[in-house]
Motif scaffolding. Sequence first.
Motif, PDB file in Angstrom:
ATOM      1  N   VAL A 199       0.861  -1.186   0.000  1.00 21.32           N
ATOM      2  CA  VAL A 199       0.000   0.000   0.000  1.00 21.32           C
ATOM      3  C   VAL A 199       0.899   1.239   0.000  1.00 21.32           C
ATOM      4  N   THR A 200       1.156   1.778  -1.179  1.00 22.44           N
ATOM      5  CA  THR A 200       2.010   2.959  -1.296  1.00 22.44           C
ATOM      6  C   THR A 200       1.211   4.253  -1.362  1.00 22.44           C
ATOM      7  N   ASP A 201      -0.058   4.136  -1.728  1.00 22.11           N
ATOM      8  CA  ASP A 201      -0.928   5.307  -1.832  1.00 22.11           C
ATOM      9  C   ASP A 201      -2.118   5.116  -0.901  1.00 22.11           C
ATOM     10  N   PRO A 202      -2.231   5.918   0.158  1.00 27.08           N
ATOM     11  CA  PRO A 202      -3.352   5.755   1.100  1.00 27.08           C
ATOM     12  C   PRO A 202      -4.715   5.841   0.433  1.00 27.08           C
ATOM     13  N   ALA A 203      -4.794   6.568  -0.692  1.00 31.15           N
ATOM     14  CA  ALA A 203      -6.076   6.723  -1.376  1.00 31.15           C
ATOM     15  C   ALA A 203      -6.483   5.453  -2.143  1.00 31.15           C
ATOM     16  N   SER A 204      -5.567   4.476  -2.232  1.00 32.34           N
ATOM     17  CA  SER A 204      -5.858   3.271  -3.016  1.00 32.34           C
ATOM     18  C   SER A 204      -6.574   2.202  -2.203  1.00 32.34           C
ATOM     19  N   VAL A 205      -6.718   2.422  -0.883  1.00 30.47           N
ATOM     20  CA  VAL A 205      -7.401   1.460  -0.031  1.00 30.47           C
ATOM     21  C   VAL A 205      -8.311   2.194   0.942  1.00 30.47           C
ATOM     22  N   GLU A 206      -9.262   1.462   1.496  1.00 33.07           N
ATOM     23  CA  GLU A 206     -10.046   1.973   2.616  1.00 33.07           C
ATOM     24  C   GLU A 206      -9.475   1.347   3.880  1.00 33.07           C
ATOM     25  N   GLU A 207      -8.986   2.178   4.777  1.00 37.41           N
ATOM     26  CA  GLU A 207      -8.279   1.676   5.949  1.00 37.41           C
ATOM     27  C   GLU A 207      -9.182   1.689   7.179  1.00 37.41           C
ATOM     28  N   VAL A 208      -9.213   0.539   7.875  1.00 40.38           N
ATOM     29  CA  VAL A 208      -9.989   0.432   9.110  1.00 40.38           C
ATOM     30  C   VAL A 208      -9.133  -0.252  10.173  1.00 40.38           C
ATOM     31  N   ILE A 209      -9.512  -0.073  11.422  1.00 37.48           N
ATOM     32  CA  ILE A 209      -8.808  -0.671  12.553  1.00 37.48           C
ATOM     33  C   ILE A 209      -9.708  -1.734  13.177  1.00 37.48           C
ATOM     34  N   VAL A 210      -9.108  -2.888  13.539  1.00 39.04           N
ATOM     35  CA  VAL A 210      -9.867  -3.950  14.196  1.00 39.04           C
ATOM     36  C   VAL A 210      -9.372  -4.079  15.642  1.00 39.04           C
ATOM     37  N   THR A 211     -10.316  -4.165  16.578  1.00 40.12           N
ATOM     38  CA  THR A 211      -9.984  -4.209  18.003  1.00 40.12           C
ATOM     39  C   THR A 211     -10.671  -5.394  18.678  1.00 40.12           C
ATOM     40  N   GLY A 212     -10.388  -5.547  19.947  1.00 41.96           N
ATOM     41  CA  GLY A 212     -11.057  -6.592  20.719  1.00 41.96           C
ATOM     42  C   GLY A 212     -12.558  -6.388  20.787  1.00 41.96           C
ATOM     43  N   GLU A 213     -12.999  -5.140  20.716  1.00 42.17           N
ATOM     44  CA  GLU A 213     -14.445  -4.864  20.703  1.00 42.17           C
ATOM     45  C   GLU A 213     -15.098  -5.474  19.464  1.00 42.17           C
ATOM     46  N   ASP A 214     -14.394  -5.432  18.336  1.00 39.69           N
ATOM     47  CA  ASP A 214     -14.918  -6.075  17.122  1.00 39.69           C
ATOM     48  C   ASP A 214     -14.986  -7.581  17.313  1.00 39.69           C
ATOM     49  N   LEU A 215     -13.973  -8.139  17.967  1.00 41.18           N
ATOM     50  CA  LEU A 215     -13.929  -9.580  18.184  1.00 41.18           C
ATOM     51  C   LEU A 215     -15.182 -10.073  18.900  1.00 41.18           C
ATOM     52  N   VAL A 216     -15.589  -9.367  19.972  1.00 43.38           N
ATOM     53  CA  VAL A 216     -16.757  -9.839  20.732  1.00 43.38           C
ATOM     54  C   VAL A 216     -18.063  -9.574  19.983  1.00 43.38           C
ATOM     55  N   ARG A 217     -18.051  -8.640  19.038  1.00 41.16           N
ATOM     56  CA  ARG A 217     -19.259  -8.411  18.226  1.00 41.16           C
ATOM     57  C   ARG A 217     -19.514  -9.579  17.282  1.00 41.16           C
ATOM     58  N   TYR A 218     -18.426 -10.170  16.775  1.00 39.67           N
ATOM     59  CA  TYR A 218     -18.578 -11.263  15.812  1.00 39.67           C
ATOM     60  C   TYR A 218     -18.607 -12.636  16.476  1.00 39.67           C
ATOM     61  N   ILE A 219     -17.828 -12.798  17.553  1.00 41.66           N
ATOM     62  CA  ILE A 219     -17.666 -14.120  18.149  1.00 41.66           C
ATOM     63  C   ILE A 219     -18.094 -14.076  19.604  1.00 41.66           C
ATOM     64  N   GLU A 220     -19.188 -14.757  19.915  1.00 40.10           N
ATOM     65  CA  GLU A 220     -19.704 -14.772  21.278  1.00 40.10           C
ATOM     66  C   GLU A 220     -18.721 -15.467  22.218  1.00 40.10           C
ATOM     67  N   GLY A 221     -18.547 -14.869  23.400  1.00 35.20           N
ATOM     68  CA  GLY A 221     -17.709 -15.491  24.417  1.00 35.20           C
ATOM     69  C   GLY A 221     -16.247 -15.127  24.344  1.00 35.20           C
ATOM     70  N   GLU A 222     -15.843 -14.326  23.347  1.00 34.91           N
ATOM     71  CA  GLU A 222     -14.444 -13.908  23.254  1.00 34.91           C
ATOM     72  C   GLU A 222     -14.178 -12.745  24.205  1.00 34.91           C
ATOM     73  N   ASP A 223     -12.913 -12.353  24.325  1.00 33.95           N
ATOM     74  CA  ASP A 223     -12.488 -11.341  25.285  1.00 33.95           C
ATOM     75  C   ASP A 223     -12.224 -10.016  24.570  1.00 33.95           C
TER      76      ASP A 223
END
Length: 312
Positions: free
Chosen positions: A61-85
């Motif tokens: 990824v040499t050009d930031p405009a060439s991708v959509e950038e997102v951050i994944v956190t532990g909060e996302d983990l528990v939204r998708y997978i029940e019982g995770e931390d």
Amino acid sequence: MKQLIAALLATILIIPAFGTASASDHNTDEGIDERFGLPILVLGGNLDDNQKQEVRDMLGVTDPASVEEVIVTGEDLVRYIEGEDSRARMFSSAKITREDEGHGLIIERVNPENITQVTDTMYANALLTAGIENATVEIASPVKVSGHSALTGIYKAYEVSGEELDTARLEVANDELNLATDLAEGEGIDQEKVSELLTEIKQAISEQNPATREDVEQIINEQLANLEINLSEEDRQRLTDLFEQMRNLNINFDNVSEQLNDLSTAIQDRLSDVVNDEGFWQGVRDFFQGLIDAISGLFGGSEEEPINESQQ
């Protein structure tokens, strides 16, 4: 004597390195496919700024405009997978490029030395279970990790792109990935052999459409026998529980049968490469052992100790 032999080996041991084209090397000059939007770059939430840039570089990824950038956190983990931390530390990162129907699922860990437990084919198997197909997925981490959190990042990428995934399937896919790594680590089975087992079970379920848990158990036992894999009774039950969950969710592997066939072929190729590599390296060891014996003989080196292969 040992120093002389080491010096001689250092001067003659020249092993060519062969590179393979990576997913990151694909030509991006064709522009953005407007049907799917930008590729999505998912960065682990526990990466610092320098590590995030390192991941961008690894994933091309040499050009930031060439991708959509997102951050994944532990909060996302528990939204998708029940019982995770929700306090889980997230380092694994991925770039997801959605592709045309029929393209298949292409997975590449761009620095596999840092992703220690999950292989490309394990990711592919889990993603097909989750309902994800026809995409190029590149995975990276600037630090050594198991690789499990990359799955959550891929789920988030699809959510960001507007696709709704079945959370029940996501949880089963997560269970599948955990079981795959547990079998490889706990039972000492080759990682690709574990992937082959899961793929063959899915193909058999697609063909036989089992109606009961007993039918599922019979398929599993048949595939274990076919692949000459011995599991503890506990792990056999875990396999049965996993695929019984899939049966109860009515996951139809007919929809991805072609991709399962492609995955099976890829696994066979990798297993074949491993066997060939072992034969090659044994030949190298035999050659240099013979060379050392010959040199020792020239200098009357009967006092020399044999090479301990476990220390190589």
